[in-house]
Design an enzyme around this catalytic site. Sequence first.
Site, PDB file in Angstrom:
ATOM      1  N   MET A 165      14.750   0.858 -27.886  1.00  0.00           N
ATOM      2  CA  MET A 165      14.545  -0.453 -28.517  1.00  0.00           C
ATOM      3  C   MET A 165      15.395  -1.523 -27.863  1.00  0.00           C
ATOM      4  O   MET A 165      15.021  -2.692 -27.846  1.00  0.00           O
ATOM      5  CB  MET A 165      14.857  -0.380 -30.012  1.00  0.00           C
ATOM      6  CG  MET A 165      13.701   0.063 -30.868  1.00  0.00           C
ATOM      7  SD  MET A 165      12.203  -0.916 -30.695  1.00  0.00           S
ATOM      8  CE  MET A 165      12.666  -2.460 -31.477  1.00  0.00           C
TER       9      MET A 165
ATOM     10  N   VAL B  31      10.487   6.496 -29.417  1.00  0.00           N
ATOM     11  CA  VAL B  31      11.463   5.428 -29.213  1.00  0.00           C
ATOM     12  C   VAL B  31      12.710   5.706 -30.048  1.00  0.00           C
ATOM     13  O   VAL B  31      12.608   6.061 -31.225  1.00  0.00           O
ATOM     14  CB  VAL B  31      10.870   4.063 -29.643  1.00  0.00           C
ATOM     15  CG1 VAL B  31      11.877   2.954 -29.462  1.00  0.00           C
ATOM     16  CG2 VAL B  31       9.593   3.773 -28.888  1.00  0.00           C
ATOM     17  N   CYS B  32      13.872   5.554 -29.440  1.00  0.00           N
ATOM     18  CA  CYS B  32      15.141   5.603 -30.167  1.00  0.00           C
ATOM     19  C   CYS B  32      15.898   4.315 -29.822  1.00  0.00           C
ATOM     20  O   CYS B  32      15.305   3.386 -29.274  1.00  0.00           O
ATOM     21  CB  CYS B  32      15.936   6.855 -29.814  1.00  0.00           C
ATOM     22  SG  CYS B  32      16.433   6.955 -28.090  1.00  0.00           S
ATOM     23  N   ALA B  33      17.152   4.253 -30.103  1.00  0.00           N
ATOM     24  CA  ALA B  33      17.905   3.021 -29.858  1.00  0.00           C
ATOM     25  C   ALA B  33      18.067   2.724 -28.373  1.00  0.00           C
ATOM     26  O   ALA B  33      17.810   1.611 -27.921  1.00  0.00           O
ATOM     27  CB  ALA B  33      19.274   3.097 -30.530  1.00  0.00           C
TER      28      ALA B  33
END
Length: 141
Positions: free
Chosen positions: A129, A100-102
Amino acid sequence: MDQLIEFASNNMLLAGIWAALVAMLIFSYISAWTSPVKEVNTHEATLLINKQDAIVLDTRPQKDYKAGHILSARQLKPEEIREKDFKKLEKSKDKPIIVVCAMGNSARGIASSMAKAGFSEVCVLKGGMNAWQSASLPVSK
Protein backbone atom coordinates in the site's frame (compact mmCIF):
# COMPACT_ATOMS: atom_id res chain seq x y z
CA MET A 1 44.29 -12.59 -5.89
CA ASP A 2 46.98 -13.42 -3.33
CA GLN A 3 45.92 -10.42 -1.25
CA LEU A 4 42.31 -11.61 -1.25
CA ILE A 5 43.30 -15.06 -0.01
CA GLU A 6 45.57 -13.53 2.62
CA PHE A 7 42.81 -11.17 3.80
CA ALA A 8 40.30 -14.04 3.99
CA SER A 9 42.69 -16.22 5.98
CA ASN A 10 43.50 -13.37 8.39
CA ASN A 11 39.84 -12.36 8.80
CA MET A 12 37.89 -15.61 8.79
CA LEU A 13 34.83 -14.11 10.48
CA LEU A 14 34.51 -11.26 7.96
CA ALA A 15 35.10 -13.61 5.04
CA GLY A 16 32.46 -15.99 6.39
CA ILE A 17 29.93 -13.19 6.81
CA TRP A 18 30.67 -11.93 3.30
CA ALA A 19 30.22 -15.42 1.82
CA ALA A 20 26.93 -15.87 3.72
CA LEU A 21 25.61 -12.51 2.44
CA VAL A 22 26.50 -13.39 -1.14
CA ALA A 23 24.81 -16.79 -0.77
CA MET A 24 21.65 -15.20 0.69
CA LEU A 25 21.56 -12.64 -2.12
CA ILE A 26 21.86 -15.34 -4.77
CA PHE A 27 19.22 -17.45 -3.01
CA SER A 28 16.76 -14.55 -2.85
CA TYR A 29 17.11 -13.88 -6.59
CA ILE A 30 16.74 -17.56 -7.49
CA SER A 31 13.76 -18.15 -5.19
CA ALA A 32 11.97 -15.04 -6.50
CA TRP A 33 12.67 -16.11 -10.08
CA THR A 34 11.38 -19.67 -9.61
CA SER A 35 8.47 -18.85 -7.30
CA PRO A 36 4.91 -19.33 -8.62
CA VAL A 37 4.10 -16.00 -6.94
CA LYS A 38 5.20 -13.01 -8.98
CA GLU A 39 5.53 -9.39 -7.92
CA VAL A 40 3.66 -6.73 -9.85
CA ASN A 41 4.23 -3.00 -9.71
CA THR A 42 1.42 -0.49 -9.38
CA HIS A 43 1.03 -0.08 -13.15
CA GLU A 44 0.79 -3.84 -13.73
CA ALA A 45 -1.66 -4.12 -10.81
CA THR A 46 -3.97 -1.47 -12.29
CA LEU A 47 -3.87 -3.28 -15.64
CA LEU A 48 -4.79 -6.57 -13.95
CA ILE A 49 -7.62 -4.90 -12.04
CA ASN A 50 -9.04 -3.01 -15.03
CA LYS A 51 -8.47 -5.48 -17.88
CA GLN A 52 -8.65 -8.91 -16.21
CA ASP A 53 -10.95 -8.11 -13.28
CA ALA A 54 -8.33 -9.12 -10.71
CA ILE A 55 -9.32 -9.54 -7.08
CA VAL A 56 -7.36 -7.47 -4.57
CA LEU A 57 -6.87 -8.97 -1.11
CA ASP A 58 -5.74 -6.62 1.62
CA THR A 59 -3.99 -8.41 4.49
CA ARG A 60 -3.39 -5.39 6.70
CA PRO A 61 -5.08 -4.98 10.10
CA GLN A 62 -8.69 -3.70 10.18
CA LYS A 63 -7.58 -0.25 11.40
CA ASP A 64 -5.23 0.23 8.44
CA TYR A 65 -7.79 -1.18 6.00
CA LYS A 66 -10.43 1.30 7.20
CA ALA A 67 -7.94 4.18 6.95
CA GLY A 68 -7.66 3.53 3.22
CA HIS A 69 -7.53 0.60 0.82
CA ILE A 70 -7.46 -0.07 -2.91
CA LEU A 71 -10.89 0.35 -4.52
CA SER A 72 -12.95 -2.86 -4.26
CA ALA A 73 -10.25 -4.60 -2.19
CA ARG A 74 -11.41 -7.37 0.13
CA GLN A 75 -9.83 -7.78 3.52
CA LEU A 76 -8.45 -11.08 4.74
CA LYS A 77 -8.91 -11.25 8.48
CA PRO A 78 -5.97 -12.30 10.69
CA GLU A 79 -7.68 -15.59 11.66
CA GLU A 80 -8.22 -16.45 7.97
CA ILE A 81 -4.55 -15.76 7.29
CA ARG A 82 -3.40 -17.75 10.32
CA GLU A 83 -5.58 -20.75 9.43
CA LYS A 84 -4.96 -20.38 5.68
CA ASP A 85 -8.72 -20.29 5.21
CA PHE A 86 -9.41 -19.20 1.63
CA LYS A 87 -12.89 -20.77 1.33
CA LYS A 88 -14.60 -17.50 0.43
CA LEU A 89 -12.36 -17.31 -2.66
CA GLU A 90 -12.93 -20.86 -3.95
CA LYS A 91 -14.97 -19.62 -6.95
CA SER A 92 -12.12 -17.31 -7.95
CA LYS A 93 -9.28 -19.85 -8.18
CA ASP A 94 -8.67 -19.11 -11.86
CA LYS A 95 -8.89 -15.31 -11.61
CA PRO A 96 -5.86 -13.10 -11.03
CA ILE A 97 -5.46 -12.29 -7.34
CA ILE A 98 -3.27 -9.49 -6.03
CA VAL A 99 -2.25 -9.80 -2.36
CA VAL A 100 -1.48 -6.47 -0.69
CA CYS A 101 0.11 -5.71 2.68
CA ALA A 102 1.64 -2.50 4.03
CA MET A 103 5.06 -2.74 2.36
CA GLY A 104 4.97 -5.89 0.25
CA ASN A 105 6.88 -8.14 2.64
CA SER A 106 4.30 -10.24 4.49
CA ALA A 107 2.06 -10.67 1.43
CA ARG A 108 4.52 -13.07 -0.23
CA GLY A 109 3.96 -15.79 2.40
CA ILE A 110 0.19 -15.50 2.13
CA ALA A 111 0.37 -15.58 -1.67
CA SER A 112 2.57 -18.69 -1.51
CA SER A 113 0.00 -20.40 0.72
CA MET A 114 -2.71 -19.51 -1.79
CA ALA A 115 -0.66 -20.89 -4.68
CA LYS A 116 -0.23 -24.15 -2.74
CA ALA A 117 -4.00 -24.20 -2.15
CA GLY A 118 -4.59 -24.24 -5.91
CA PHE A 119 -4.97 -20.58 -6.86
CA SER A 120 -3.42 -20.30 -10.30
CA GLU A 121 -2.69 -16.58 -10.73
CA VAL A 122 -1.56 -15.12 -7.41
CA CYS A 123 0.76 -12.14 -7.28
CA VAL A 124 2.00 -9.61 -4.74
CA LEU A 125 1.92 -5.82 -5.05
CA LYS A 126 5.55 -4.74 -4.95
CA GLY A 127 5.92 -2.14 -2.20
CA GLY A 128 2.40 -2.81 -0.90
CA MET A 129 0.00 0.00 0.00
CA ASN A 130 2.94 2.34 0.52
CA ALA A 131 3.80 2.05 -3.19
CA TRP A 132 0.13 2.42 -4.17
CA GLN A 133 -0.28 5.61 -2.18
CA SER A 134 3.11 6.96 -3.29
CA ALA A 135 1.93 6.60 -6.89
CA SER A 136 -1.12 8.74 -5.97
CA LEU A 137 -3.51 6.00 -7.04
CA PRO A 138 -7.11 6.05 -5.77
CA VAL A 139 -7.84 4.84 -2.25
CA SER A 140 -11.26 4.07 -0.78
CA LYS A 141 -12.09 4.77 2.86
